[in-house]
Design an enzyme around this catalytic site. Sequence first.
Site, short mmCIF file in Angstrom:
data_model
loop_
_atom_site.label_atom_id
_atom_site.label_comp_id
_atom_site.label_asym_id
_atom_site.label_seq_id
_atom_site.Cartn_x
_atom_site.Cartn_y
_atom_site.Cartn_z
N LYS A 184 -3.82 17.96 104.77
CA LYS A 184 -2.66 18.41 103.97
C LYS A 184 -1.91 19.50 104.70
CE LYS A 184 -2.78 15.71 100.41
NZ LYS A 184 -1.66 14.79 100.15
N SER A 211 -1.69 20.51 98.36
CA SER A 211 -2.81 20.96 97.52
C SER A 211 -3.09 22.43 97.76
CB SER A 211 -4.05 20.15 97.88
OG SER A 211 -5.19 20.72 97.29
N TYR A 232 -10.06 16.99 104.33
CA TYR A 232 -8.94 16.68 103.42
C TYR A 232 -7.91 17.81 103.43
CZ TYR A 232 -6.40 16.42 99.03
OH TYR A 232 -5.41 16.41 98.10
N1 UFG Z 1 -17.63 20.46 88.33
C1 UFG Z 1 -18.83 20.35 87.67
N2 UFG Z 1 -19.37 19.10 87.47
C2 UFG Z 1 -18.75 17.97 87.89
C3 UFG Z 1 -17.50 18.08 88.58
C4 UFG Z 1 -16.99 19.36 88.78
O1 UFG Z 1 -19.43 21.35 87.28
O2 UFG Z 1 -19.28 16.86 87.69
C5 UFG Z 1 -17.03 21.80 88.52
C6 UFG Z 1 -16.82 22.18 89.97
O3 UFG Z 1 -17.98 22.76 90.51
C7 UFG Z 1 -15.64 23.14 89.87
C8 UFG Z 1 -14.83 22.58 88.70
O4 UFG Z 1 -15.74 21.78 87.95
O5 UFG Z 1 -16.07 24.43 89.52
C9 UFG Z 1 -13.66 21.73 89.12
O6 UFG Z 1 -14.10 20.71 89.99
P1 UFG Z 1 -13.18 19.45 90.37
O7 UFG Z 1 -13.98 18.55 91.25
O8 UFG Z 1 -12.55 18.86 89.16
O9 UFG Z 1 -11.97 20.12 91.20
P2 UFG Z 1 -11.99 20.97 92.55
O10 UFG Z 1 -11.42 22.29 92.21
O11 UFG Z 1 -13.27 20.93 93.24
O12 UFG Z 1 -11.00 20.09 93.47
C10 UFG Z 1 -9.67 19.81 93.11
C11 UFG Z 1 -9.21 18.49 93.69
C12 UFG Z 1 -9.15 18.53 95.18
C13 UFG Z 1 -8.38 19.68 95.64
C14 UFG Z 1 -8.83 20.94 95.01
C15 UFG Z 1 -7.85 22.00 95.37
O13 UFG Z 1 -10.09 17.46 93.31
O14 UFG Z 1 -8.50 17.36 95.64
O15 UFG Z 1 -8.87 20.83 93.59
O16 UFG Z 1 -7.72 22.97 94.50
F1 UFG Z 1 -8.50 19.80 96.98
#
Ligand code: UFG
Length: 338
Positions: A152, A124, A148
Amino acid sequence: MRVLVTGGAGYIGSHTLLELMAQGHEVCVYDSYVNANPKVLDRVRSLSNGKLGDVTGDVRDAAGLDAVFSDFEPEAVIHFAGLKAVGESEERPLAYYDVNVGGTLTLLHAMDRAGCRKIIFSSSATVYGEPVYLPYDEAHPTAPLSVYGRTKLMAEQILADWSKQAGDRAAVLLRYFNPVGAHHSGEIGEDPSDIPNNLVPYIAQVAIGKRPALQVFGTDYDTPDGTGLRDYIHVVDLARAHVAALGYAAGNAGCQPFNIGTGQSVSVRQMVAAFERACGAPIPTRTAPRRAGDIAAMQADPSRAKAAFGWRAEHSLDEMMASTWRWQSQNPDGYGNG
Ligand code: UFG
């Protein structure tokens, strides 16, 4: 090649099975179904030539692994099996070290016993942590911000040391950015078992009427519209990266990391607008405080994967959203109804 796919019934695994089979590989899934539904394999079989082996087992079970290595005799492994929720990893750290680090160790021991020397690892971009510069290239320092992410990175380090032993061992570390979307058929996709943690499955559940509104986590980031920026990649492009990496591993030795992203970044607000185009209806949103542990922006430099094994992302943002909507609207309860 004969390819063993641990965690092959999961979201990314299931899409990878189809791409492997389309390229003529012989495939066997090894999955515990802790976070996957066995029904996905029926869908994969009906979308392909149907010749797919499957064995139920845990990656921490050495005897179970020995049995599948002895029966199927894989020439390579694609290792997806693992726990993947960032928030949960802080609450259950030992479970994450056990499955993600311990599971990888047990798998490598089994590979050594069976003489299997090629592995593609599901890593990741979260291993990089707070960006020192963007886009991240593979030389960017690694400093994961969560348990997490540390599991990794530790697994990557174990794979690197394993690959240095005598022989032609190869470990390809694929550092995924944000996988989204579904197979174009709408038959397979992401099926979160609980309230979705991730943005796109959450938006899809708002669109289908399961949840009232999306919470936008943070509108005061130092980004053009104040919301977080991510490099979203279509899961079918991501699946194809594994097939390309397999060819690279077959012809090379050693351990190499590769970023798997598009090289573009998209904000939460832009994601909502793209989903609205796909489903033809407004998505209600509410502003909410920043989510703990989130960073403002992430973006890949994916050029190394292109140079090494000719892979690049091909699907557009609209294709990511249209396929998500097709999957969600055809399967309002995921595989539960299937
Ligand atoms: N977001 C919202 N509302 C939500 C969910 C997410 O505004 O209900 C925003 C988050 O704040 C972020 C973006 O949408 O700005 C993306 O969030 P995600 O949860 O979809 O993805 P992340 O980038 O936080 O995490 C993902 C994977 C992880 C990994 C990470 C590494 O879920 O497993 O990318 O890049 F570790």
